[in-house]
Design an enzyme around this catalytic site. Structure first.
Site, PDB file in Angstrom:
ATOM      1  N   ARG A 294       0.749  -1.074   0.199  1.00  0.00           N
ATOM      2  CA  ARG A 294      -0.109   0.106  -0.072  1.00  0.00           C
ATOM      3  C   ARG A 294       0.760   1.439  -0.077  1.00  0.00           C
ATOM      4  O   ARG A 294       0.266   2.074  -0.308  1.00  0.00           O
ATOM      5  CB  ARG A 294      -0.802   0.191   1.059  1.00  0.00           C
TER       6      ARG A 294
ATOM      7  N   GLN B 283       2.393  23.447  21.778  1.00  0.00           N
ATOM      8  CA  GLN B 283       1.629  23.900  20.201  1.00  0.00           C
ATOM      9  C   GLN B 283       2.075  23.254  19.253  1.00  0.00           C
ATOM     10  O   GLN B 283       3.464  22.632  19.319  1.00  0.00           O
ATOM     11  CB  GLN B 283       2.071  25.466  20.158  1.00  0.00           C
TER      12      GLN B 283
ATOM     13  N   ASN C  74       2.842  24.068  15.276  1.00  0.00           N
ATOM     14  CA  ASN C  74       2.567  25.316  14.321  1.00  0.00           C
ATOM     15  C   ASN C  74       2.988  24.763  12.959  1.00  0.00           C
ATOM     16  O   ASN C  74       3.647  23.658  12.665  1.00  0.00           O
ATOM     17  CB  ASN C  74       3.617  26.423  14.511  1.00  0.00           C
TER      18      ASN C  74
ATOM     19  N   HIS D 143      15.312  32.883  16.177  1.00  0.00           N
ATOM     20  CA  HIS D 143      14.395  33.122  17.396  1.00  0.00           C
ATOM     21  C   HIS D 143      14.908  31.929  18.251  1.00  0.00           C
ATOM     22  O   HIS D 143      14.932  30.895  18.159  1.00  0.00           O
ATOM     23  CB  HIS D 143      12.901  33.055  17.008  1.00  0.00           C
TER      24      HIS D 143
ATOM     25  N   LYS E  30      11.872  22.458  20.269  1.00  0.00           N
ATOM     26  CA  LYS E  30      11.053  22.355  18.865  1.00  0.00           C
ATOM     27  C   LYS E  30      11.417  21.152  18.358  1.00  0.00           C
ATOM     28  O   LYS E  30      12.560  20.779  18.565  1.00  0.00           O
ATOM     29  CB  LYS E  30      11.356  23.596  18.150  1.00  0.00           C
TER      30      LYS E  30
ATOM     31  N   TYR F  22       5.983  22.048  12.882  1.00  0.00           N
ATOM     32  CA  TYR F  22       6.689  21.911  14.153  1.00  0.00           C
ATOM     33  C   TYR F  22       5.891  22.043  15.453  1.00  0.00           C
ATOM     34  O   TYR F  22       4.996  22.687  15.746  1.00  0.00           O
ATOM     35  CB  TYR F  22       8.019  22.829  14.080  1.00  0.00           C
TER      36      TYR F  22
ATOM     37  N   LYS G 100      10.282  42.205  11.504  1.00  0.00           N
ATOM     38  CA  LYS G 100      10.953  41.846  12.726  1.00  0.00           C
ATOM     39  C   LYS G 100      12.356  41.111  12.685  1.00  0.00           C
ATOM     40  O   LYS G 100      13.107  41.332  13.554  1.00  0.00           O
ATOM     41  CB  LYS G 100       9.582  41.135  13.432  1.00  0.00           C
TER      42      LYS G 100
END
Length: 183
Positions: A23, A46, A48, A62, A72, A132, A167
């Site tokens: 498959r 979280q 993202n 960052h 992360k 992430y 930024k």
């Protein structure tokens, strides 16, 4: 999953162990127990998703400081990126050293980034997409960073930078903030 520690202690390249059949294939992409077995924090506060229209787009560099320092776990799910981390831990033997790796939808590799590591990446293809997991909530007052082209780090990006946020362009040179406390 296969965990390979990078030259920066605590940062790991994570490869899938594909189980192919007629498959296609199956693989575990995250397992809290396997992370713990390697001394990694499996916390996910979280998840993202980042989409990048053009090759050359750069996001970074960052990191967050305590009390909101974050881990992360990065994976490119469409196209390709060049992902870079910098060890910002003042007492680390690899303090201010960096590591870069190509993460692509084809190689299915991921990068685990410990707390107090700066992170950024450059899209190597148009329409690159990155997902992430982050181990702490985004906390603007704890965010720090430096410019992608800061001479203190001599990061060699793969492509000319075509897109970057205001930024990310406005971060102070590391030399100007080097004496500031990270904790």
């Amino acid at each position: 999953m296969q965990f390979t520690e990078t030259k920066l202690k605590g940062a790991f390249v994570v490869d899938l162990e594909l189980k192919p059949d007629h498959r296609g294939a199956f693989a575990r992409a995250f397992c809290a127990k396997e992370f713990e077995d390697h001394g990694l924090k499996p916390i996910v506060a979280q998840i993202n998703l980042s989409f990048n229209h053009k090759a050359g787009t750069l996001r970074g560099m960052h990191y967050q400081i305590p009390p909101a320092s974050e881990t992360k776990f990065i994976r490119c799910i469409r196209g390709a990126i060049y992902d870079v981390i910098v060890d910002m831990r003042p007492h680390s033997p690899t303090y201010l050293q960096h590591f870069g790796i190509e993460l692509t939808a084809d190689n299915r590799r991921a990068l685990y980034i410990p707390e107090l590591f700066a992170h950024g990446y450059q899209a190597l293809t148009d329409e690159a997409e990155v997902i992430y997991q982050v181990g702490e909530f985004y906390t603007p007052g704890c965010e720090r960073g430096f410019r992608y082209d800061d001479p203190a780090f001599q990061i060699e990006w793969r492509l000319p930078v075509t897109e970057i946020s205001e930024k990310d362009l406005s971060w102070e040179p590391f030399e100007a903030i080097a004496g500031a406390s990270i904790t």
